[in-house]
Design a protein around this motif. Sequence first.
Motif, PDB file in Angstrom:
ATOM      1  N   SER A   1       0.810  -1.225   0.000  1.00 53.42           N
ATOM      2  CA  SER A   1       0.000   0.000   0.000  1.00 53.42           C
ATOM      3  C   SER A   1       0.840   1.270   0.000  1.00 53.42           C
ATOM      4  CB  SER A   1      -0.956   0.009   1.194  1.00 53.42           C
ATOM      5  OG  SER A   1      -0.222  -0.013   2.395  1.00 53.42           O
ATOM      6  N   GLU A   2       2.103   1.201   0.472  1.00 47.98           N
ATOM      7  CA  GLU A   2       2.880   2.438   0.586  1.00 47.98           C
ATOM      8  C   GLU A   2       4.114   2.473  -0.306  1.00 47.98           C
ATOM      9  OE1 GLU A   2       3.926   3.129   4.657  1.00 47.98           O
ATOM     10  OE2 GLU A   2       1.863   2.832   5.352  1.00 47.98           O
ATOM     11  N   ASP A   3       4.855   1.358  -0.369  1.00 53.10           N
ATOM     12  CA  ASP A   3       6.186   1.414  -0.980  1.00 53.10           C
ATOM     13  C   ASP A   3       6.224   0.996  -2.440  1.00 53.10           C
ATOM     14  OD1 ASP A   3       7.291   2.188   1.444  1.00 53.10           O
ATOM     15  OD2 ASP A   3       7.481   0.107   2.119  1.00 53.10           O
ATOM     16  N   VAL A   4       5.342   0.082  -2.804  1.00 55.66           N
ATOM     17  CA  VAL A   4       5.386  -0.476  -4.165  1.00 55.66           C
ATOM     18  C   VAL A   4       3.997  -0.366  -4.787  1.00 55.66           C
ATOM     19  CG1 VAL A   4       5.890  -2.515  -5.550  1.00 55.66           C
ATOM     20  CG2 VAL A   4       7.170  -2.124  -3.432  1.00 55.66           C
ATOM     21  N   ALA A   5       3.925   0.184  -5.991  1.00 56.09           N
ATOM     22  CA  ALA A   5       2.646   0.283  -6.704  1.00 56.09           C
ATOM     23  C   ALA A   5       2.719  -0.586  -7.946  1.00 56.09           C
ATOM     24  CB  ALA A   5       2.360   1.728  -7.088  1.00 56.09           C
ATOM     25  N   MET A   6       1.585  -1.150  -8.307  1.00 55.67           N
ATOM     26  CA  MET A   6       1.560  -2.009  -9.491  1.00 55.67           C
ATOM     27  C   MET A   6       0.532  -1.484 -10.488  1.00 55.67           C
ATOM     28  SD  MET A   6       2.273  -5.816  -9.891  1.00 55.67           S
ATOM     29  CE  MET A   6       2.201  -6.636 -11.474  1.00 55.67           C
ATOM     30  N   VAL A   7       0.940  -1.410 -11.765  1.00 52.90           N
ATOM     31  CA  VAL A   7       0.023  -1.037 -12.839  1.00 52.90           C
ATOM     32  C   VAL A   7      -0.122  -2.259 -13.743  1.00 52.90           C
ATOM     33  CG1 VAL A   7      -0.413   0.531 -14.774  1.00 52.90           C
ATOM     34  CG2 VAL A   7       0.827   1.364 -12.755  1.00 52.90           C
ATOM     35  N   PHE A   8      -1.344  -2.788 -13.832  1.00 52.37           N
ATOM     36  CA  PHE A   8      -1.580  -4.003 -14.610  1.00 52.37           C
ATOM     37  C   PHE A   8      -1.937  -3.654 -16.054  1.00 52.37           C
ATOM     38  CE2 PHE A   8      -2.314  -5.330 -10.235  1.00 52.37           C
ATOM     39  CZ  PHE A   8      -1.651  -6.537 -10.199  1.00 52.37           C
ATOM     40  N   GLN A   9      -1.991  -4.717 -16.886  1.00 56.07           N
ATOM     41  CA  GLN A   9      -2.290  -4.556 -18.315  1.00 56.07           C
ATOM     42  C   GLN A   9      -3.631  -3.898 -18.564  1.00 56.07           C
ATOM     43  OE1 GLN A   9      -2.363  -8.131 -20.746  1.00 56.07           O
ATOM     44  NE2 GLN A   9      -0.250  -8.536 -20.207  1.00 56.07           N
ATOM     45  N   ASP A  10      -4.661  -4.429 -17.907  1.00 58.83           N
ATOM     46  CA  ASP A  10      -6.021  -4.026 -18.251  1.00 58.83           C
ATOM     47  C   ASP A  10      -6.604  -3.165 -17.134  1.00 58.83           C
ATOM     48  OD1 ASP A  10      -8.595  -3.731 -19.020  1.00 58.83           O
ATOM     49  OD2 ASP A  10      -9.108  -5.867 -19.016  1.00 58.83           O
ATOM     50  N   PRO A  11      -6.762  -1.854 -17.392  1.00 59.58           N
ATOM     51  CA  PRO A  11      -7.268  -0.991 -16.319  1.00 59.58           C
ATOM     52  C   PRO A  11      -8.670  -1.377 -15.882  1.00 59.58           C
ATOM     53  CG  PRO A  11      -7.224   0.192 -18.424  1.00 59.58           C
ATOM     54  CD  PRO A  11      -6.522  -1.112 -18.640  1.00 59.58           C
ATOM     55  N   ARG A  12      -9.460  -1.982 -16.787  1.00 60.08           N
ATOM     56  CA  ARG A  12     -10.847  -2.322 -16.417  1.00 60.08           C
ATOM     57  C   ARG A  12     -10.892  -3.464 -15.401  1.00 60.08           C
ATOM     58  NH1 ARG A  12     -13.691   1.129 -19.044  1.00 60.08           N
ATOM     59  NH2 ARG A  12     -12.966   1.790 -21.089  1.00 60.08           N
TER      60      ARG A  12
ATOM     61  N   PHE B   1     -12.450   5.421  -6.087  1.00 60.01           N
ATOM     62  CA  PHE B   1     -11.245   4.610  -6.320  1.00 60.01           C
ATOM     63  C   PHE B   1      -9.982   5.357  -5.882  1.00 60.01           C
ATOM     64  CE2 PHE B   1      -7.814   3.623  -9.469  1.00 60.01           C
ATOM     65  CZ  PHE B   1      -7.500   2.363  -8.992  1.00 60.01           C
ATOM     66  N   LEU B   2      -9.875   6.627  -6.303  1.00 62.53           N
ATOM     67  CA  LEU B   2      -8.658   7.382  -5.992  1.00 62.53           C
ATOM     68  C   LEU B   2      -8.584   7.793  -4.522  1.00 62.53           C
ATOM     69  CD1 LEU B   2      -8.316   9.681  -9.128  1.00 62.53           C
ATOM     70  CD2 LEU B   2      -6.733   7.897  -8.391  1.00 62.53           C
ATOM     71  N   THR B   3      -9.712   8.219  -3.968  1.00 63.02           N
ATOM     72  CA  THR B   3      -9.651   8.697  -2.581  1.00 63.02           C
ATOM     73  C   THR B   3      -9.451   7.532  -1.603  1.00 63.02           C
ATOM     74  OG1 THR B   3     -12.069   8.672  -2.484  1.00 63.02           O
ATOM     75  CG2 THR B   3     -11.027  10.791  -2.920  1.00 63.02           C
ATOM     76  N   GLU B   4      -9.894   6.340  -1.990  1.00 63.23           N
ATOM     77  CA  GLU B   4      -9.703   5.175  -1.113  1.00 63.23           C
ATOM     78  C   GLU B   4      -8.212   4.936  -0.860  1.00 63.23           C
ATOM     79  OE1 GLU B   4     -11.022   1.401  -2.742  1.00 63.23           O
ATOM     80  OE2 GLU B   4     -11.932   0.964  -0.804  1.00 63.23           O
ATOM     81  N   VAL B   5      -7.410   5.084  -1.932  1.00 59.00           N
ATOM     82  CA  VAL B   5      -5.956   4.899  -1.794  1.00 59.00           C
ATOM     83  C   VAL B   5      -5.407   5.903  -0.778  1.00 59.00           C
ATOM     84  CG1 VAL B   5      -3.763   5.014  -3.045  1.00 59.00           C
ATOM     85  CG2 VAL B   5      -5.800   4.126  -4.192  1.00 59.00           C
ATOM     86  N   LEU B   6      -5.868   7.156  -0.886  1.00 55.69           N
ATOM     87  CA  LEU B   6      -5.353   8.214  -0.006  1.00 55.69           C
ATOM     88  C   LEU B   6      -5.903   8.085   1.412  1.00 55.69           C
ATOM     89  CD1 LEU B   6      -5.726  10.993  -2.694  1.00 55.69           C
ATOM     90  CD2 LEU B   6      -3.564  10.202  -1.720  1.00 55.69           C
ATOM     91  N   ARG B   7      -7.187   7.718   1.527  1.00 53.68           N
ATOM     92  CA  ARG B   7      -7.788   7.585   2.860  1.00 53.68           C
ATOM     93  C   ARG B   7      -7.081   6.491   3.661  1.00 53.68           C
ATOM     94  NH1 ARG B   7     -10.949  10.156   5.629  1.00 53.68           N
ATOM     95  NH2 ARG B   7     -12.821   8.873   5.788  1.00 53.68           N
ATOM     96  N   ASP B   8      -6.612   5.431   2.922  1.00 51.41           N
ATOM     97  CA  ASP B   8      -5.851   4.361   3.604  1.00 51.41           C
ATOM     98  C   ASP B   8      -4.568   4.900   4.216  1.00 51.41           C
ATOM     99  OD1 ASP B   8      -7.720   2.483   3.019  1.00 51.41           O
ATOM    100  OD2 ASP B   8      -6.631   1.584   1.336  1.00 51.41           O
ATOM    101  N   GLN B   9      -4.102   6.050   3.698  1.00 56.12           N
ATOM    102  CA  GLN B   9      -2.887   6.683   4.231  1.00 56.12           C
ATOM    103  C   GLN B   9      -3.206   7.649   5.373  1.00 56.12           C
ATOM    104  OE1 GLN B   9       0.111   5.835   2.678  1.00 56.12           O
ATOM    105  NE2 GLN B   9      -1.293   4.422   1.669  1.00 56.12           N
ATOM    106  N   GLY B  10      -4.486   7.750   5.741  1.00 53.13           N
ATOM    107  CA  GLY B  10      -4.870   8.645   6.835  1.00 53.13           C
ATOM    108  C   GLY B  10      -5.200  10.057   6.376  1.00 53.13           C
ATOM    109  N   VAL B  11      -5.338  10.278   5.061  1.00 51.73           N
ATOM    110  CA  VAL B  11      -5.680  11.613   4.548  1.00 51.73           C
ATOM    111  C   VAL B  11      -7.182  11.846   4.767  1.00 51.73           C
ATOM    112  CG1 VAL B  11      -5.709  13.075   2.467  1.00 51.73           C
ATOM    113  CG2 VAL B  11      -3.859  11.411   2.811  1.00 51.73           C
ATOM    114  N   SER B  12      -7.553  13.075   5.178  1.00 52.17           N
ATOM    115  CA  SER B  12      -8.972  13.360   5.442  1.00 52.17           C
ATOM    116  C   SER B  12      -9.774  13.303   4.148  1.00 52.17           C
ATOM    117  CB  SER B  12      -9.121  14.750   6.069  1.00 52.17           C
ATOM    118  OG  SER B  12      -8.866  15.733   5.086  1.00 52.17           O
ATOM    119  N   ARG B  13     -11.109  13.142   4.282  1.00 49.49           N
ATOM    120  CA  ARG B  13     -11.965  12.990   3.110  1.00 49.49           C
ATOM    121  C   ARG B  13     -11.839  14.174   2.144  1.00 49.49           C
ATOM    122  NH1 ARG B  13     -16.132   9.591   2.571  1.00 49.49           N
ATOM    123  NH2 ARG B  13     -16.081   9.121   4.786  1.00 49.49           N
TER     124      ARG B  13
END
Length: 317
Positions: free
Chosen positions: A81-92, A104-116
């Motif tokens: 969740s913090e150090d390594v990001a993965m981008v797969f072939q098919d975004p869908r 989708f995007l805010t979930e990644v940030l909220r997991d880091q403790g960022v406010s809504r």
Amino acid sequence: MLEFDHLRVEINGRPILRDVTLSVAAGEAVGLVGESGSGKSMTVKSVLRLLPPGARATGTVRFGDTDVHTLDGAGLRRMRSEDVAMVFQDPRATVNPVRTIGDFLTEVLRDQGVSRSDARTRAAGLLADVGVDHVARRLRQRPHELSGGLLQRVVIAAALATSPKLILADEPTTALDVTTQEEVVAILNERRREHGSALLFISHDLELAAAVCDRIAVMYAGEIVEVLPADRLHEDARHPYTQALLRSRPGTVAPGERLATVPGSPQSAFDAPAGCVFADRCPQAAGPCRDVRPALLPIDSGLAACHLLPRETPSVA
Ligand code: SF4
């Protein structure tokens, strides 16, 4: 930053990767190229321990000072969740089809403790950074309302959200049309440079990998057969398989001429010969090739595994 040391992966006792040794330095981009089934995806997935059921890995995959195989559940979650990001072939297949892009995007940030509210603002900024327009509307849309190219930009934005130390990109443009491919790869590379992230980039397109990466590692049948600087790819490629791949690129022949191909069919690690894995398809195979495995040794600006290549003889004082 990342080091594979004699990594071997077997599934139900059959080898998929054999003796993979490769490193990626901080901020460096390394391309992993080769035909389908060569083991590129399996190598990358082994970093995040995303191997299929029944897989057994030996050797070492080290991320920083950590042996990935020894991480407990919490350590593995933190790395993913913090150090390594993965981008797969098919975004869908990556973005939940029933939730909005904003979720989708805010979930990644909220997991880091960022406010809504901060997460919403940051998500809009991330989308703008990867060249997405009308960001307020995009955040409200669902994946099926976006083209493949736009959606892959969203996935890249999510990958960059935590400023990861390493991005693993598994053929991130295969599902896109040619024009969009170039744009998306350029954005991924520019943004990861700004963030100082290292990149391990899988592609079957040698030219694309060479344009994006600092070094190229060529895989065949679960082994790395050559490693060389991307800007010396055409001049210094010495392994017969790399040379065959270079000859079989579209655009290397005049209109109407027949394109060269690599003879035979791609092989997996478990059906490759015991000696050189390329021996069944190599036009130069001779002498010890089928029985004696060539070591990956220094030659010119890189490393190659082939019995025919001249090696420096240590001088005797
Ligand atoms: Fe070809 Fe032999 Fe070199 Fe393998 S070791 S690439 S079979 S010449």
